[in-house]
Design an enzyme around this catalytic site. Structure first.
Site, mmCIF file in Angstrom:
data_model
loop_
_atom_site.group_PDB
_atom_site.id
_atom_site.type_symbol
_atom_site.label_atom_id
_atom_site.label_comp_id
_atom_site.label_asym_id
_atom_site.label_seq_id
_atom_site.Cartn_x
_atom_site.Cartn_y
_atom_site.Cartn_z
ATOM 1 C CB SER A 109 -0.869 -0.022 1.268
ATOM 2 O OG SER A 109 -1.495 1.205 1.488
ATOM 3 C CD GLN A 130 -3.356 1.647 -2.415
ATOM 4 O OE1 GLN A 130 -2.702 1.597 -1.366
ATOM 5 N NE2 GLN A 130 -4.009 2.739 -2.780
ATOM 6 C CB THR A 158 -7.123 2.610 -4.419
ATOM 7 O OG1 THR A 158 -6.328 1.452 -4.193
ATOM 8 C CG2 THR A 158 -8.404 2.486 -3.614
ATOM 9 C CE LYS A 254 -8.059 -2.976 -3.256
ATOM 10 N NZ LYS A 254 -8.536 -1.979 -2.293
HETATM 11 C C1 LIG Z 1 -7.290 -2.581 7.642
HETATM 12 C C2 LIG Z 1 -7.461 -2.420 6.162
HETATM 13 C C3 LIG Z 1 -6.641 -1.521 5.479
HETATM 14 C C4 LIG Z 1 -6.787 -1.364 4.093
HETATM 15 N N1 LIG Z 1 -5.941 -0.510 3.427
HETATM 16 C C5 LIG Z 1 -6.052 -0.364 2.084
HETATM 17 C C6 LIG Z 1 -5.177 0.496 1.367
HETATM 18 O O1 LIG Z 1 -4.279 1.112 1.931
HETATM 19 N N2 LIG Z 1 -5.352 0.619 0.028
HETATM 20 C C7 LIG Z 1 -6.338 -0.075 -0.633
HETATM 21 O O2 LIG Z 1 -6.470 0.073 -1.844
HETATM 22 N N3 LIG Z 1 -7.161 -0.913 0.011
HETATM 23 C C8 LIG Z 1 -7.051 -1.082 1.350
HETATM 24 N N4 LIG Z 1 -7.887 -1.934 2.005
HETATM 25 C C9 LIG Z 1 -8.885 -2.721 1.239
HETATM 26 C C10 LIG Z 1 -8.318 -4.086 0.823
HETATM 27 O O3 LIG Z 1 -7.308 -3.957 -0.129
HETATM 28 C C11 LIG Z 1 -9.416 -4.974 0.219
HETATM 29 O O4 LIG Z 1 -10.052 -4.289 -0.842
HETATM 30 C C12 LIG Z 1 -10.487 -5.366 1.264
HETATM 31 O O5 LIG Z 1 -9.896 -5.585 2.522
HETATM 32 C C13 LIG Z 1 -11.210 -6.628 0.827
HETATM 33 O O6 LIG Z 1 -12.204 -6.970 1.726
HETATM 34 P P1 LIG Z 1 -12.019 -8.072 2.870
HETATM 35 O O7 LIG Z 1 -11.208 -7.449 3.955
HETATM 36 O O8 LIG Z 1 -13.426 -8.363 3.295
HETATM 37 O O9 LIG Z 1 -11.326 -9.251 2.235
HETATM 38 C C14 LIG Z 1 -7.778 -2.103 3.392
HETATM 39 C C15 LIG Z 1 -8.577 -3.004 4.088
HETATM 40 C C16 LIG Z 1 -8.431 -3.178 5.460
HETATM 41 C C17 LIG Z 1 -9.307 -4.167 6.179
#
Ligand SMILES: Cc1cc2nc3c(=O)[nH]c(=O)nc-3n(C[C@H](O)[C@H](O)[C@H](O)COP(=O)(O)O)c2cc1C
Length: 381
Positions: A109, A130, A158, A254
């Site tokens: 990230s 990302q 994203t 994304k």
């Molecule tokens: C704690 C946390 C931090 C996240 N940080 C980012 C991020 O920095 N950039 C991003 O594109 N998605 C981020 N996401 C989203 C994840 O990449 C992903 O799309 C999502 O967690 C998928 O759902 P799930 O947790 O139910 O599997 C984050 C998700 C969580 C739970």
């Protein structure tokens, strides 16, 4: 409960809850507004059933897939997530190593706590970077150049975070970077002293993807301010088309959800899209990626690699998504809870359990290759 007594997502989530201070657990576990999209993400998988074939000779099962030019040994990858150092002192190092040991792709990230260069040098498995789009176009170009020089395989922009989601659990605990805890938030840290000891006795918290470009040190800029002051809410298709051109490699968006946007992604030269609602953390009430998958695959699946994430907790969830035409499926909390529960060993255990589930379920479905899964294998109720 110990790590080797964890057999599924729910066990790891419980162990993470025991190990983490409440505000950090809730940062991972929480989502936006009423968390309806978060719940729907997993529930969506339960509205259709798998229809197995039998007697098809399933001695050898090949789980590999190719997505955006990357060969993955398993049809899932670790989606980029922020701030992993807070969940376990090894942070991204643990997740990258576990992904590499299963031959799959991992995301780093922009808000990652280990540098993309360090991880790129250490592991040969495909790496996604990302990216968020900044107001300062020079900064965007510099960051992309840096990722290119490091040897990042896939650029992932994203597009569902043009503004921050309303995460009320974080408002309640005061979770933010730098920490601004409420009294009850502080109390919850005090009752988990092991986390604090580990946090203090290991490497200092850093955001190396940003530190080189933006002064995030010593709390100079909070993550909340980074989103509101540095990211560009005017970002549009022309801006992204320019980025895709500049990158001139594997580029995916994304957070695409509509057919019209999926078609535009194809038009501007993207090689992949991830259907995602950010794990329910952004727009509550938005559709689950799995519910929207068939429509998008039908519209653009022959011209771009379609992936999805959100709510994946079981191998059968992944088989259902692959049956609808996803090329690979992203994991978020599925690996974050194990990371918090026990670092690299626990992430490895969780990924191993998932691989074993998929392999077993493929056999039970009568399939020896991912490409054999099709909509004939699914029935919606
Ligand atoms: C704690 C946390 C931090 C996240 N940080 C980012 C991020 O920095 N950039 C991003 O594109 N998605 C981020 N996401 C989203 C994840 O990449 C992903 O799309 C999502 O967690 C998928 O759902 P799930 O947790 O139910 O599997 C984050 C998700 C969580 C739970």
């Amino acid at each position: 409960m110990r790590m080797n007594q964890c057999f599924n997502f729910h066990d790891f989530r419980e162990l993470a809850r025991k190990r983490l201070p409440g505000p950090i657990f809730n940062y991972i576990d929480g989502a936006a507004d009423d968390e309806t999209t978060y719940r729907r993400n997993t529930a969506a998988f339960e509205e259709c059933d798998l229809l197995p074939s039998v007697l098809s000779g399933v001695e050898q099962v090949d789980l590999s897939v190719t997505v955006m030019g990357q060969k993955l040994a398993v049809p899932f990858y670790c989606s980029p997530t922020a701030l992993q150092r807070l969940f376990h002192y090894d942070g991204e190092r643990a997740v990258a190593a576990a992904s590499a040991s299963y031959g799959t792709m991992f995301g780093v990230s922009s808000l990652g706590t280990v540098s993309l260069e360090e991880l790129r040098k250490k592991h040969s498995s495909p790496q996604v970077y990302q990216f968020y789009f900044h107001k300062d176009r020079g900064l965007n170009r510099a960051m992309m150049q840096r990722a290119k020089e490091a040897g990042v395989n896939v650029m992932m922009l994203t597009v569902d975070s043009i503004t921050g989601g309303n995460r009320e659990r974080d408002l309640r605990t005061g979770f933010s970077i730098p920490f601004r805890l409420t009294f009850s938030g502080m109390f919850q840290f005090a009752i988990k002293p092991m986390w604090g000891i580990n946090y203090i006795t290991h490497e200092r918290f850093k955001l190396p993807q940003l530190d080189a470009h933006v002064d995030m040190s010593g709390g100079a800029l909070s993550i909340g301010r980074y989103f509101t002051e540095m990211l560009d809410p005017s970002m549009n298709w022309n801006d992204v088309a320019e980025m895709v051109k500049l990158w001139s490699g594997q580029f995916c968006l994304k957070g695409i959800m509509s057919v019209a946007d999926a078609k535009r992604a194809v038009d501007i030269g993207c090689t992949g899209i991830v259907l995602s609602n950010h794990g329910g953390r952004q727009l509550d009430g938005s559709r689950a990626a799995f519910d929207q998958l068939a429509e998008i695959v039908d519209a653009v699946g022959d011209r771009i690699d379609v992936m999805m994430d959100g709510g994946v907790q079981r191998g059968t969830h992944i088989l259902k998504a692959l049956s609808l035409g996803a090329k690979a499926v992203g994991l978020g909390r599925y690996y974050l809870f194990p990371l918090a529960a026990g670092g690299q060993a626990a992430v490895e255990r969780a990924l191993g359990l998932l691989r074993a589930e998929i392999e077993r379920d493929m056999r039970l479905m009568g399939c020896t290759r991912v490409g054999q899964l099709s909509r004939d294998n699914l029935r919606f109720r």
